[in-house]
Structure formats: C-alpha cells, structure tokens
Design an enzyme around this catalytic site. Structure first.
Site, PDB file in Angstrom:
ATOM      1  N   GLY A  24      -3.866   9.842  -3.255  1.00 26.54           N
ATOM      2  CA  GLY A  24      -3.291   9.774  -1.908  1.00 26.54           C
ATOM      3  C   GLY A  24      -2.748   8.379  -1.703  1.00 26.54           C
ATOM      4  O   GLY A  24      -2.330   7.723  -2.653  1.00 26.54           O
ATOM      5  N   ILE A  65      -8.419   7.488 -15.314  1.00 32.43           N
ATOM      6  CA  ILE A  65      -8.702   8.788 -15.919  1.00 32.43           C
ATOM      7  C   ILE A  65      -9.957   9.390 -15.282  1.00 32.43           C
ATOM      8  O   ILE A  65     -10.632  10.199 -15.894  1.00 32.43           O
ATOM      9  CB  ILE A  65      -8.821   8.714 -17.463  1.00 32.43           C
ATOM     10  CG1 ILE A  65      -9.879   7.690 -17.900  1.00 32.43           C
ATOM     11  CG2 ILE A  65      -7.475   8.399 -18.089  1.00 32.43           C
ATOM     12  CD1 ILE A  65     -10.208   7.767 -19.385  1.00 32.43           C
ATOM     13  N   TYR A  66     -10.256   8.948 -14.060  1.00 34.16           N
ATOM     14  CA  TYR A  66     -11.411   9.489 -13.343  1.00 34.16           C
ATOM     15  C   TYR A  66     -10.963  10.698 -12.531  1.00 34.16           C
ATOM     16  O   TYR A  66     -10.049  10.583 -11.712  1.00 34.16           O
ATOM     17  CB  TYR A  66     -12.003   8.437 -12.411  1.00 34.16           C
ATOM     18  CG  TYR A  66     -12.769   7.356 -13.143  1.00 34.16           C
ATOM     19  CD1 TYR A  66     -14.154   7.366 -13.172  1.00 34.16           C
ATOM     20  CD2 TYR A  66     -12.098   6.354 -13.834  1.00 34.16           C
ATOM     21  CE1 TYR A  66     -14.857   6.389 -13.862  1.00 34.16           C
ATOM     22  CE2 TYR A  66     -12.790   5.375 -14.529  1.00 34.16           C
ATOM     23  CZ  TYR A  66     -14.170   5.400 -14.539  1.00 34.16           C
ATOM     24  OH  TYR A  66     -14.860   4.445 -15.241  1.00 34.16           O
ATOM     25  N   THR A  92       9.534  -0.626  -2.042  1.00 35.35           N
ATOM     26  CA  THR A  92       9.859   0.246  -3.169  1.00 35.35           C
ATOM     27  C   THR A  92      11.101   1.056  -2.797  1.00 35.35           C
ATOM     28  O   THR A  92      11.055   1.849  -1.855  1.00 35.35           O
ATOM     29  CB  THR A  92       8.667   1.185  -3.462  1.00 35.35           C
ATOM     30  OG1 THR A  92       7.525   0.373  -3.711  1.00 35.35           O
ATOM     31  CG2 THR A  92       8.940   2.088  -4.644  1.00 35.35           C
ATOM     32  N   LEU A 107       0.911  -4.802  -6.190  1.00 37.91           N
ATOM     33  CA  LEU A 107      -0.464  -5.031  -5.712  1.00 37.91           C
ATOM     34  C   LEU A 107      -1.156  -3.707  -5.387  1.00 37.91           C
ATOM     35  O   LEU A 107      -0.505  -2.728  -5.032  1.00 37.91           O
ATOM     36  CB  LEU A 107      -0.473  -5.956  -4.498  1.00 37.91           C
ATOM     37  CG  LEU A 107       0.242  -5.546  -3.204  1.00 37.91           C
ATOM     38  CD1 LEU A 107      -0.544  -4.536  -2.397  1.00 37.91           C
ATOM     39  CD2 LEU A 107       0.505  -6.770  -2.357  1.00 37.91           C
ATOM     40  N   LYS A 108      -2.484  -3.719  -5.542  1.00 39.13           N
ATOM     41  CA  LYS A 108      -3.286  -2.545  -5.193  1.00 39.13           C
ATOM     42  C   LYS A 108      -3.988  -2.823  -3.879  1.00 39.13           C
ATOM     43  O   LYS A 108      -4.626  -3.872  -3.747  1.00 39.13           O
ATOM     44  CB  LYS A 108      -4.372  -2.278  -6.241  1.00 39.13           C
ATOM     45  CG  LYS A 108      -3.880  -2.023  -7.635  1.00 39.13           C
ATOM     46  CD  LYS A 108      -5.050  -1.711  -8.566  1.00 39.13           C
ATOM     47  CE  LYS A 108      -5.921  -2.923  -8.921  1.00 39.13           C
ATOM     48  NZ  LYS A 108      -5.259  -3.983  -9.692  1.00 39.13           N
ATOM     49  N   GLU A 109      -3.899  -1.913  -2.926  1.00 40.21           N
ATOM     50  CA  GLU A 109      -4.689  -2.095  -1.704  1.00 40.21           C
ATOM     51  C   GLU A 109      -6.157  -2.149  -2.098  1.00 40.21           C
ATOM     52  O   GLU A 109      -6.593  -1.453  -3.007  1.00 40.21           O
ATOM     53  CB  GLU A 109      -4.433  -0.941  -0.733  1.00 40.21           C
ATOM     54  CG  GLU A 109      -3.096  -1.082  -0.050  1.00 40.21           C
ATOM     55  CD  GLU A 109      -2.763   0.083   0.868  1.00 40.21           C
ATOM     56  OE1 GLU A 109      -3.677   0.799   1.301  1.00 40.21           O
ATOM     57  OE2 GLU A 109      -1.571   0.267   1.150  1.00 40.21           O
ATOM     58  N   CYS A 134       1.584   5.086  -1.381  1.00 40.46           N
ATOM     59  CA  CYS A 134       2.578   4.896  -2.446  1.00 40.46           C
ATOM     60  C   CYS A 134       2.754   6.086  -3.383  1.00 40.46           C
ATOM     61  O   CYS A 134       3.853   6.631  -3.482  1.00 40.46           O
ATOM     62  CB  CYS A 134       2.232   3.652  -3.248  1.00 40.46           C
ATOM     63  SG  CYS A 134       2.407   2.150  -2.277  1.00 40.46           S
ATOM     64  N   LYS A 173       4.516   9.417  -2.037  1.00 36.68           N
ATOM     65  CA  LYS A 173       5.928   9.289  -1.651  1.00 36.68           C
ATOM     66  C   LYS A 173       6.794   8.846  -2.830  1.00 36.68           C
ATOM     67  O   LYS A 173       7.942   9.263  -2.957  1.00 36.68           O
ATOM     68  CB  LYS A 173       6.077   8.349  -0.449  1.00 36.68           C
ATOM     69  CG  LYS A 173       6.094   6.881  -0.767  1.00 36.68           C
ATOM     70  CD  LYS A 173       6.482   6.038   0.433  1.00 36.68           C
ATOM     71  CE  LYS A 173       6.267   4.562   0.168  1.00 36.68           C
ATOM     72  NZ  LYS A 173       7.074   3.996  -0.907  1.00 36.68           N
TER      73      LYS A 173
HETATM   74  P1  NAD Z   1       3.573  -0.914   6.175  1.00 35.97           P
HETATM   75  O1  NAD Z   1       3.952   0.325   6.862  1.00 35.97           O
HETATM   76  O2  NAD Z   1       2.137  -1.327   6.114  1.00 35.97           O
HETATM   77  O3  NAD Z   1       4.387  -2.144   6.803  1.00 35.97           O
HETATM   78  C1  NAD Z   1       5.756  -2.109   7.070  1.00 35.97           C
HETATM   79  C2  NAD Z   1       6.026  -3.030   8.256  1.00 35.97           C
HETATM   80  O4  NAD Z   1       7.431  -3.179   8.429  1.00 35.97           O
HETATM   81  C3  NAD Z   1       5.474  -2.518   9.587  1.00 35.97           C
HETATM   82  O5  NAD Z   1       4.639  -3.485  10.157  1.00 35.97           O
HETATM   83  C4  NAD Z   1       6.728  -2.284  10.438  1.00 35.97           C
HETATM   84  O6  NAD Z   1       6.532  -2.532  11.807  1.00 35.97           O
HETATM   85  C5  NAD Z   1       7.687  -3.281   9.822  1.00 35.97           C
HETATM   86  N1  NAD Z   1       9.102  -3.013  10.093  1.00 35.97           N
HETATM   87  C6  NAD Z   1       9.765  -1.831  10.111  1.00 35.97           C
HETATM   88  N2  NAD Z   1      11.066  -2.026  10.395  1.00 35.97           N
HETATM   89  C7  NAD Z   1      11.257  -3.358  10.549  1.00 35.97           C
HETATM   90  C8  NAD Z   1      12.362  -4.177  10.823  1.00 35.97           C
HETATM   91  N3  NAD Z   1      13.577  -3.658  10.995  1.00 35.97           N
HETATM   92  N4  NAD Z   1      12.180  -5.515  10.910  1.00 35.97           N
HETATM   93  C9  NAD Z   1      10.959  -6.059  10.740  1.00 35.97           C
HETATM   94  N5  NAD Z   1       9.850  -5.326  10.460  1.00 35.97           N
HETATM   95  C10 NAD Z   1       9.999  -3.998  10.367  1.00 35.97           C
HETATM   96  O7  NAD Z   1       4.170  -0.781   4.695  1.00 35.97           O
HETATM   97  P2  NAD Z   1       3.537  -1.343   3.317  1.00 35.97           P
HETATM   98  O8  NAD Z   1       2.407  -0.506   2.888  1.00 35.97           O
HETATM   99  O9  NAD Z   1       3.380  -2.814   3.432  1.00 35.97           O
HETATM  100  O10 NAD Z   1       4.759  -1.026   2.324  1.00 35.97           O
HETATM  101  C11 NAD Z   1       5.978  -1.712   2.397  1.00 35.97           C
HETATM  102  C12 NAD Z   1       6.784  -1.369   1.167  1.00 35.97           C
HETATM  103  O11 NAD Z   1       6.124  -1.851   0.001  1.00 35.97           O
HETATM  104  C13 NAD Z   1       6.993   0.127   0.936  1.00 35.97           C
HETATM  105  O12 NAD Z   1       8.267   0.340   0.387  1.00 35.97           O
HETATM  106  C14 NAD Z   1       5.923   0.464  -0.065  1.00 35.97           C
HETATM  107  O13 NAD Z   1       6.265   1.579  -0.853  1.00 35.97           O
HETATM  108  C15 NAD Z   1       5.883  -0.781  -0.906  1.00 35.97           C
HETATM  109  N6  NAD Z   1       4.599  -1.028  -1.570  1.00 35.97           N
HETATM  110  C16 NAD Z   1       3.445  -0.799  -0.891  1.00 35.97           C
HETATM  111  C17 NAD Z   1       2.231  -1.060  -1.516  1.00 35.97           C
HETATM  112  C18 NAD Z   1       0.926  -0.781  -0.822  1.00 35.97           C
HETATM  113  O14 NAD Z   1      -0.099  -0.764  -1.490  1.00 35.97           O
HETATM  114  N7  NAD Z   1       0.906  -0.586   0.487  1.00 35.97           N
HETATM  115  C19 NAD Z   1       2.206  -1.571  -2.824  1.00 35.97           C
HETATM  116  C20 NAD Z   1       3.414  -1.830  -3.455  1.00 35.97           C
HETATM  117  C21 NAD Z   1       4.609  -1.551  -2.822  1.00 35.97           C
END
Ligand code: NAD
Length: 440
Positions: free
Chosen positions: A263, A256-257, A121, A156-158, A266, A269
């Site tokens: 937290g 709406i819960y 993102t 995607l949703k965790e 995503c 931040k």
């Molecule tokens: P995360 O912290 O779980 O994973 C990020 C990974 O990138 C880590 O394993 C880290 O070691 C690796 N990394 C960092 N620098 C690197 C580099 N230079 N080369 C290779 N690997 C490197 O993050 P996430 O939760 O998967 O989120 C990733 C992005 O996706 C964010 O921008 C987040 O906002 C977005 N996003 C997350 C979700 C979610 O539910 N987690 C959903 C949609 C979008």
C-alpha cells in the site's frame, strides 16, 4: 547556496530539512496555509523518526524557513525543487496538475536563471511539459530569463526517510547540460561521503528509473504473496521458503516477506501510472498488470481467513485490529491495506476496535466513526472475538499473550505479517493464522 522546495509533504519536508542540515539555506513552500503556519510554530504535519529534532535545529539556525509565497522563495535561489503530489488520475495515469501549477508559478515569479528540479515522481516527458509551462509564463511577462529543467527522483522510504536522505544508496539525476550537472554535484556533495554513487543520465531515463524501482519492489512483494498462497494449498511454509531463497545473493532477502499486500502513497499509484504509460505507447506491461491484480486480491486474504474461522457469519462480531498505517514507523494511511480490510469487515457486520501507535489521528480523519479506536493495544481486545494484526509495529512483536488470551473471547489471532511462531502460538493454546503457512 539557496534553494526552494515547493511542496512540503513527506518528500519536500524531509528533503528541505536534510538539505538545511548541510548549511544550505532552504525555503519550503506549500499552498496549505495551516501546514505552513503549524511548521512555523514547530508543529510537524507528519510522523517521521528523527525529523523533528533536525528540523528544530535548522529552524533555530535560520537555515530552514517556511512560506506560502513561492515568489519570495525564488529570490536569489539557485535551485527550485518540485516536490508536490502526483496522485493517480481516474485512468491511472499520474495527475500532473500540481506539478504544472508549480511550473507556472515559477515562470510567473522567477527573476534570474534557475534550475528547476522534479523530485515528484513523474512520467516520461514531464520535464518537457514543465519547460513549456514556465516558458509560457515568461513570454506573458516578456521576460527573457534562462532556466534549466532536471529530474532528481526521490528514493526515500517513509519510516526511514531522514536516514535514507542523509545517507542515500544512490542519487539519480537526469540532466541535459554539464552546467546543471555541476550545480547538482555541488548540492549533493555532502550526502555522498559514504561513497555511494551519484548517477547522471538523460532526463527521460531518470524519470523511468523511479518507476522501474518501485515496479520492481512491488513485483517482489506480489510474487512472494502469490507463492505464499500456493504454499498454503500445497502444505509448504512460506517463512522457510523465504529464508531458503533469500540467502541467494541474486535474489536477496529484502521485500520477499508475504503479507496483506503493498500500500502507501507510492507503489499502488506508480504501478498504475507505469502500466498506463505502457498502454499509451501501445505496449502491455503484462508482468506489472499481474502484480497489481495479485495485490488487489491479497488485501482480502486475512478477511477470508476470519470469515472461514467464524463459518461465514461475521455479523455482530467484534474484531480487534492492531496496526493501521500502511507500514510501521509512519502515520501514512494512503492506500493502506487496513482500509480495505476494515471496509470488508464492517460490510460483513463487524465492529472494529483498532489501535495504532502513530496513525490513529490520520485514521480518525479518514474513517470518522466507522470504527472505534483504543488508546492502547490491550484496550482494543476487550470483548473482541479475535485479534487481527495488519501492520508489524515493533511494539506488537512481544505482546503479553496471557493478557491477550484473557481479554479475547476466542484465543484467535490472524496475523497479516507473520510476526509470531506458529508452533509457539499453538503451544499457548491459540488458533493462529498467518500468511502462507498450511492449516490456516
Ligand atoms: P504529499 O502529499 O505528502 O505532499 C505534497 C505537498 O504538496 C502537500 O503538502 C500539498 O499541499 C503541496 N502542494 C500541492 N500543490 C502545490 C502547489 N501548487 N504549490 C505548493 N505546494 C503544493 O506528497 P509526498 O508523499 O511528499 O510525495 C510527493 C511526490 O514525491 C510524489 O510525486 C510522490 O510520488 C513522490 N515520492 C514520494 C515518496 C514517499 O514516500 N512519500 C517517496 C518518493 C517519491
């Protein structure tokens, strides 16, 4: 087709695994050597329902590989996804250092035309920064290799990430050429058999779409929490109000819960980053600023109720806490409301005995010996003065209230997720406090 996914976290690992499931050859890259070594041995860094099985299957078929060597992953690769973290900088803006490191690495090692796609993102204008970083590295090598940059925000949703990825509501892709559009259509074709749309747009609009989606969802949550707090004051029941409004299709019954505030990795931040983007452009996103303020306050609501119950004297109290992760079905503790609640209770002199079905390993890493952990939910209740529920894991929905009543010193439950019926709790002799219901 061969692709590389750089960043093997929640998004990168799920995306890579699901792309491999369609027959694509995927290499997942990460700088974290331990993570990659573990993945090679089949040890997953995260808990995500359904992921392990599909990962094992694709590793066995040699369609899914893991490496720390980005250069090797780019060989014969058509698309390189950037899926690294974009944590908040000190001023709330998205920290792009990892994204730009990846761009520079791609520029250093690419040998042929490639489409670089941001899945992280990222704020508007990032695609241009990526383009510049890659070009600078190519120029250093005197290499005249063409590339394109596209934006493919991830929704995607965790906790439901695998099914969200395999059967997405929609796929949003920002491109600036038909050639890239064709590549992305080919890549995503297997995921669109459910008839849901792939929406192509320009790159800045795609970048903005992701922030707007998360900001809208955060707004629904904060709005409902605000209403819940007013319900308590005026004598209304937010659970009924929620049902009353949710059946209106213009409003909908999701998000709406009321609860203890949003937290996770995503919403907090992304809300901050969008507010910052607006400020940088001399615009105030007033609604979103209020969303953040309400959310910060909401994390204290449960603690305030506990304090009131014990006449503002929490020193020496033992509190059982069920649910640590920011939501059920994940072990993600990033920005979890439980962390704020724990801080406040510990500062007030409480001892915490916590249980969570999946997040205890991660919570132990973050909290060390600040709190005690129980191997199962009822053990957390032994000698506790009350129980508070922070995350609505399924296994908390029908607990054995007789056992709870016997183990707790006071039959008092503070429920941050409104999972029980207040009348039934009263009948069983419990002091029951939830969110947005009078007499709490
Ligand atoms: P995360 O912290 O779980 O994973 C990020 C990974 O990138 C880590 O394993 C880290 O070691 C690796 N990394 C960092 N620098 C690197 C580099 N230079 N080369 C290779 N690997 C490197 O993050 P996430 O939760 O998967 O989120 C990733 C992005 O996706 C964010 O921008 C987040 O906002 C977005 N996003 C997350 C979700 C979610 O539910 N987690 C959903 C949609 C979008």
């Amino acid at each position: 087709m061969k692709i590389s996914i750089v960043g093997t976290g929640y998004v990168g690992l799920v995306s890579g695994t699901c792309f491999a499931e369609t027959g694509i050859e995927v290499t997942c890259v990460d700088v974290d050597e331990t993570k990659i070594e573990n993945l090679k041995k089949g040890i997953l860094p995260i808990y995500e329902p359904g992921l392990e099985e599909i990962l094992e299957r694709n590793v066995a078929k040699e369609r899914l590989k893991f490496t720390t060597d980005i250069g090797s992953s780019l060989k014969d690769c058509e698309v390189a996804f950037v899926a690294v973290g974009t944590p908040p900088d000190e001023d709330g803006s998205a920290d792009l250092q990892h994204v730009l490191n990846v761009a520079r690495d791609i520029g250093k090692y690419m040998e042929d035309y490639i489409v670089i796609v941001t899945k992280s993102t990222v704020p508007i204008g990032t695609a241009e920064k990526i383009r510049k970083a890659v070009k600078e590295e190519l120029d250093k090598r005197n290499a005249d290799i063409k590339f394109d940059v596209a934006s493919n925000p991830e929704f995607l949703k965790e906790g439901a990430a695998v099914s969200d990825f395999l059967k997405p509501d929609r796929i949003v892709i920002g491109v600036d050429s038909e050639k890239v559009e064709e590549v992305m259509k080919r890549l995503y074709k297997p995921f669109l058999l459910n008839g849901h749309p792939i929406v192509f747009m320009d790159v800045p609009s795609a970048e903005m779409t992701k922030y707007t989606a998360n900001a809208m969802l955060a707004t629904k949550i904060s709005f409902m929490n605000d209403i819940a707090n007013l319900c308590e004051i005026v004598g209304a029941d937010v659970n009924l109000v929620r049902k009353g409004i949710g059946s209106d299709s213009r409003i909908g019954n999701k998000f709406i819960y009321p609860g203890t505030g949003y937290g996770g990795s995503c919403f907090p931040k992304d809300v901050k980053a969008l507010i910052k983007t607006a400020k940088e452009n001399n615009y105030g996103l007033r609604v979103l600023e209020a969303v953040e303020e309400v959310n910060d306050d909401q994390k204290s609501v449960l603690v305030n109720k506990v304090e009131k119950y014990f006449n503002n004297d929490l020193k020496g109290k033992t509190i059982a806490l069920w649910g640590l992760s920011f939501k059920p079905e994940t072990d993600d503790m990033r920005e979890a409301p439980s962390l704020v609640i724990i801080d406040k209770l510990v500062d007030a002199g409480c001892k915490i005995q916590a249980y969570d079905p999946q997040a205890m390993k991660e919570a132990k890493r973050i909290l060390n010996d600040k709190i005690d952990f129980a191997p199962e939910p009822y053990e957390a209740l032994i000698d506790a003065d009350c129980l508070i529920i922070v995350t609505e894991w399924r296994e908390f929905r029908y607990p054995n209230f007789k056992v709870i009543g016997k183990l707790l010193k006071n039959k008092a439950i503070f429920d941050g997720r409104n999972i029980f019926e207040p009348d039934e709790m009263k009948e069983m002799g419990y002091d029951y406090f939830c969110i947005g219901v009078e007499n709490n």
